[in-house]
Design a protein around this motif. Sequence first.
Motif, PDB file in Angstrom:
ATOM      1  N   SER A 123       2.288  16.177  10.593  1.00 29.51           N
ATOM      2  CA  SER A 123       2.765  14.948   9.954  1.00 29.51           C
ATOM      3  C   SER A 123       3.560  15.219   8.692  1.00 29.51           C
ATOM      4  O   SER A 123       4.416  14.409   8.305  1.00 29.51           O
ATOM      5  CB  SER A 123       1.580  14.031   9.633  1.00 29.51           C
ATOM      6  OG  SER A 123       0.888  13.642  10.802  1.00 29.51           O
ATOM      7  N   LEU A 124       3.292  16.337   8.040  1.00 27.16           N
ATOM      8  CA  LEU A 124       3.931  16.617   6.749  1.00 27.16           C
ATOM      9  C   LEU A 124       5.036  17.665   6.838  1.00 27.16           C
ATOM     10  O   LEU A 124       5.895  17.736   5.945  1.00 27.16           O
ATOM     11  CB  LEU A 124       2.885  17.078   5.733  1.00 27.16           C
ATOM     12  CG  LEU A 124       1.789  16.061   5.387  1.00 27.16           C
ATOM     13  CD1 LEU A 124       0.785  16.680   4.421  1.00 27.16           C
ATOM     14  CD2 LEU A 124       2.389  14.788   4.796  1.00 27.16           C
ATOM     15  N   ARG A 156      10.606  13.509   5.641  1.00 28.11           N
ATOM     16  CA  ARG A 156      11.697  13.354   4.686  1.00 28.11           C
ATOM     17  C   ARG A 156      11.839  11.881   4.350  1.00 28.11           C
ATOM     18  O   ARG A 156      11.258  11.022   5.046  1.00 28.11           O
ATOM     19  CB  ARG A 156      13.007  13.868   5.295  1.00 28.11           C
ATOM     20  CG  ARG A 156      13.020  15.320   5.672  1.00 28.11           C
ATOM     21  CD  ARG A 156      14.230  15.658   6.541  1.00 28.11           C
ATOM     22  NE  ARG A 156      15.490  15.303   5.904  1.00 28.11           N
ATOM     23  CZ  ARG A 156      16.671  15.273   6.534  1.00 28.11           C
ATOM     24  NH1 ARG A 156      16.723  15.561   7.823  1.00 28.11           N
ATOM     25  NH2 ARG A 156      17.774  14.949   5.885  1.00 28.11           N
ATOM     26  N   PRO A 157      12.598  11.543   3.317  1.00 29.62           N
ATOM     27  CA  PRO A 157      12.881  10.119   3.085  1.00 29.62           C
ATOM     28  C   PRO A 157      13.442   9.472   4.349  1.00 29.62           C
ATOM     29  O   PRO A 157      14.293  10.044   5.037  1.00 29.62           O
ATOM     30  CB  PRO A 157      13.928  10.150   1.962  1.00 29.62           C
ATOM     31  CG  PRO A 157      13.623  11.401   1.211  1.00 29.62           C
ATOM     32  CD  PRO A 157      13.196  12.396   2.257  1.00 29.62           C
ATOM     33  N   GLY A 158      12.938   8.295   4.686  1.00 33.22           N
ATOM     34  CA  GLY A 158      13.373   7.585   5.880  1.00 33.22           C
ATOM     35  C   GLY A 158      12.627   7.948   7.142  1.00 33.22           C
ATOM     36  O   GLY A 158      12.887   7.362   8.203  1.00 33.22           O
ATOM     37  N   SER A 159      11.693   8.896   7.067  1.00 34.78           N
ATOM     38  CA  SER A 159      10.983   9.335   8.263  1.00 34.78           C
ATOM     39  C   SER A 159      10.098   8.231   8.847  1.00 34.78           C
ATOM     40  O   SER A 159       9.573   7.372   8.127  1.00 34.78           O
ATOM     41  CB  SER A 159      10.115  10.563   7.955  1.00 34.78           C
ATOM     42  OG  SER A 159      10.887  11.736   7.910  1.00 34.78           O
ATOM     43  N   VAL A 160       9.926   8.295  10.172  1.00 38.79           N
ATOM     44  CA  VAL A 160       9.008   7.425  10.909  1.00 38.79           C
ATOM     45  C   VAL A 160       7.960   8.328  11.540  1.00 38.79           C
ATOM     46  O   VAL A 160       8.266   9.123  12.430  1.00 38.79           O
ATOM     47  CB  VAL A 160       9.745   6.609  11.983  1.00 38.79           C
ATOM     48  CG1 VAL A 160       8.749   5.777  12.793  1.00 38.79           C
ATOM     49  CG2 VAL A 160      10.805   5.716  11.344  1.00 38.79           C
ATOM     50  N   ILE A 161       6.723   8.230  11.063  1.00 42.94           N
ATOM     51  CA  ILE A 161       5.629   9.088  11.506  1.00 42.94           C
ATOM     52  C   ILE A 161       4.873   8.386  12.634  1.00 42.94           C
ATOM     53  O   ILE A 161       4.460   7.238  12.499  1.00 42.94           O
ATOM     54  CB  ILE A 161       4.678   9.408  10.341  1.00 42.94           C
ATOM     55  CG1 ILE A 161       5.445  10.043   9.174  1.00 42.94           C
ATOM     56  CG2 ILE A 161       3.551  10.334  10.800  1.00 42.94           C
ATOM     57  CD1 ILE A 161       4.608  10.242   7.918  1.00 42.94           C
ATOM     58  N   VAL A 162       4.679   9.101  13.750  1.00 42.12           N
ATOM     59  CA  VAL A 162       4.007   8.538  14.928  1.00 42.12           C
ATOM     60  C   VAL A 162       2.547   8.979  14.938  1.00 42.12           C
ATOM     61  O   VAL A 162       2.237  10.168  15.052  1.00 42.12           O
ATOM     62  CB  VAL A 162       4.702   8.986  16.225  1.00 42.12           C
ATOM     63  CG1 VAL A 162       4.005   8.363  17.440  1.00 42.12           C
ATOM     64  CG2 VAL A 162       6.181   8.614  16.200  1.00 42.12           C
ATOM     65  N   LEU A 163       1.647   8.012  14.828  1.00 42.62           N
ATOM     66  CA  LEU A 163       0.202   8.230  14.868  1.00 42.62           C
ATOM     67  C   LEU A 163      -0.402   7.260  15.879  1.00 42.62           C
ATOM     68  O   LEU A 163       0.305   6.451  16.473  1.00 42.62           O
ATOM     69  CB  LEU A 163      -0.408   8.013  13.474  1.00 42.62           C
ATOM     70  CG  LEU A 163       0.032   8.987  12.374  1.00 42.62           C
ATOM     71  CD1 LEU A 163      -0.053   8.330  11.006  1.00 42.62           C
ATOM     72  CD2 LEU A 163      -0.823  10.245  12.422  1.00 42.62           C
ATOM     73  N   HIS A 164      -1.719   7.352  16.070  1.00 41.12           N
ATOM     74  CA  HIS A 164      -2.403   6.479  17.026  1.00 41.12           C
ATOM     75  C   HIS A 164      -3.668   5.896  16.392  1.00 41.12           C
ATOM     76  O   HIS A 164      -4.356   6.566  15.625  1.00 41.12           O
ATOM     77  CB  HIS A 164      -2.768   7.241  18.299  1.00 41.12           C
ATOM     78  CG  HIS A 164      -1.580   7.597  19.133  1.00 41.12           C
ATOM     79  ND1 HIS A 164      -0.729   8.622  18.794  1.00 41.12           N
ATOM     80  CD2 HIS A 164      -1.096   7.052  20.286  1.00 41.12           C
ATOM     81  CE1 HIS A 164       0.243   8.700  19.704  1.00 41.12           C
ATOM     82  NE2 HIS A 164       0.039   7.765  20.613  1.00 41.12           N
ATOM     83  N   LEU A 199       1.922  13.061   1.281  1.00 42.62           N
ATOM     84  CA  LEU A 199       3.114  12.264   1.028  1.00 42.62           C
ATOM     85  C   LEU A 199       3.297  12.031  -0.470  1.00 42.62           C
ATOM     86  O   LEU A 199       4.414  12.144  -1.004  1.00 42.62           O
ATOM     87  CB  LEU A 199       3.027  10.926   1.756  1.00 42.62           C
ATOM     88  CG  LEU A 199       3.065  10.974   3.286  1.00 42.62           C
ATOM     89  CD1 LEU A 199       2.850   9.586   3.877  1.00 42.62           C
ATOM     90  CD2 LEU A 199       4.383  11.552   3.793  1.00 42.62           C
ATOM     91  N   ALA A 200       2.196  11.706  -1.142  1.00 50.83           N
ATOM     92  CA  ALA A 200       2.272  11.467  -2.586  1.00 50.83           C
ATOM     93  C   ALA A 200       2.730  12.718  -3.331  1.00 50.83           C
ATOM     94  O   ALA A 200       3.536  12.649  -4.271  1.00 50.83           O
ATOM     95  CB  ALA A 200       0.920  10.991  -3.109  1.00 50.83           C
ATOM     96  N   GLU A 201       2.232  13.881  -2.915  1.00 52.55           N
ATOM     97  CA  GLU A 201       2.638  15.135  -3.550  1.00 52.55           C
ATOM     98  C   GLU A 201       4.134  15.384  -3.389  1.00 52.55           C
ATOM     99  O   GLU A 201       4.762  16.017  -4.245  1.00 52.55           O
ATOM    100  CB  GLU A 201       1.861  16.298  -2.944  1.00 52.55           C
ATOM    101  CG  GLU A 201       0.381  16.317  -3.322  1.00 52.55           C
ATOM    102  CD  GLU A 201      -0.390  17.384  -2.558  1.00 52.55           C
ATOM    103  OE1 GLU A 201       0.243  18.097  -1.725  1.00 52.55           O
ATOM    104  OE2 GLU A 201      -1.601  17.501  -2.782  1.00 52.55           O
TER     105      GLU A 201
END
Length: 298
Positions: free
Chosen positions: A248-249, A253-261, A281-283
């Motif tokens: 996931s990390l 990048r900026p604008g990313s779409v992360i796919v989770l379930h 993400l915060a880091e």
Amino acid sequence: MHVKIPRVPLVATLIAVAAAAALLAAPAPLRDPANAGIARIAATGRSPQPAATPAPTATAAAPGGTVPGATPPGTRPPVVDHGPRTGNKVALTFDADMTDAMRYQLRSGAVRSYANLKIIDLLERERVPATFFLTGKWVEQYPDVTRRLAANPRFELANHTYGHLAFTADCYGLPRIAEREMTADVARTFDVMAAYGGRQTRYFRFPGLCHDRKALAALAPLGLTVVDGDVVSGDPFAKSWRPVVRASLAGVRPGSVIVLHVTEANAPMTDEALPHILAGLAERGLEPAPLSEVLGLG
């Protein structure tokens, strides 16, 4: 608008997820090779080119132009992986799958739940925006959870088909829907979700991210935007939360779409991975936001 070259699939994730999906008829997070040659775009808000599809029917027409993801009915849906690579926003998206096989496992007692409430608890507690791609059968199985999602102004609701059938051949062992039924299947899910209100969208995600030109043409009457994603977590059937966090990390990048379930029994490590994903993400100076804000199409 610029055309984006399709990303290279994550081979290790493909092998592991495909094997598990064949057993349980559940989703895998990678795209089918049938997508070869489909132009992919970064979200810009520009209208897609018309497709040779039937005229929209009354039940298939898109709502008014203010709904995030809405496109002119009768045009081939755009396929979006990510938003503009500016700013610091990313989208956390959670698929809520439900097949007939999964329903049988619930009824037989083989599986306790396909609704991971720990994920929702954490997102609510930390006030984190997210977008949920819901299958119609999942909504029918979990109406109270759906009402909870719809009641949260930080959550958006999107479409993931009615019964999580494959829209192409050879899609990780999923049973295939007939081409003549594709339009009605997706339209039915929009109708099922609409009754719950909340932040409804016209965003859509194919099961397994498997689609081709015929599948896209079938959805042209519905006036929607297809969202795949550029960061695949690999959370289905994961045995540990650490690989999910790394996936996931690694390329976010900026604008990313992360796919989770959010399907607990099929993605049992996601709730453990999520706090670490948020911290990572915060880091990196990245902040979760609704999908419509990240794509800039709302």
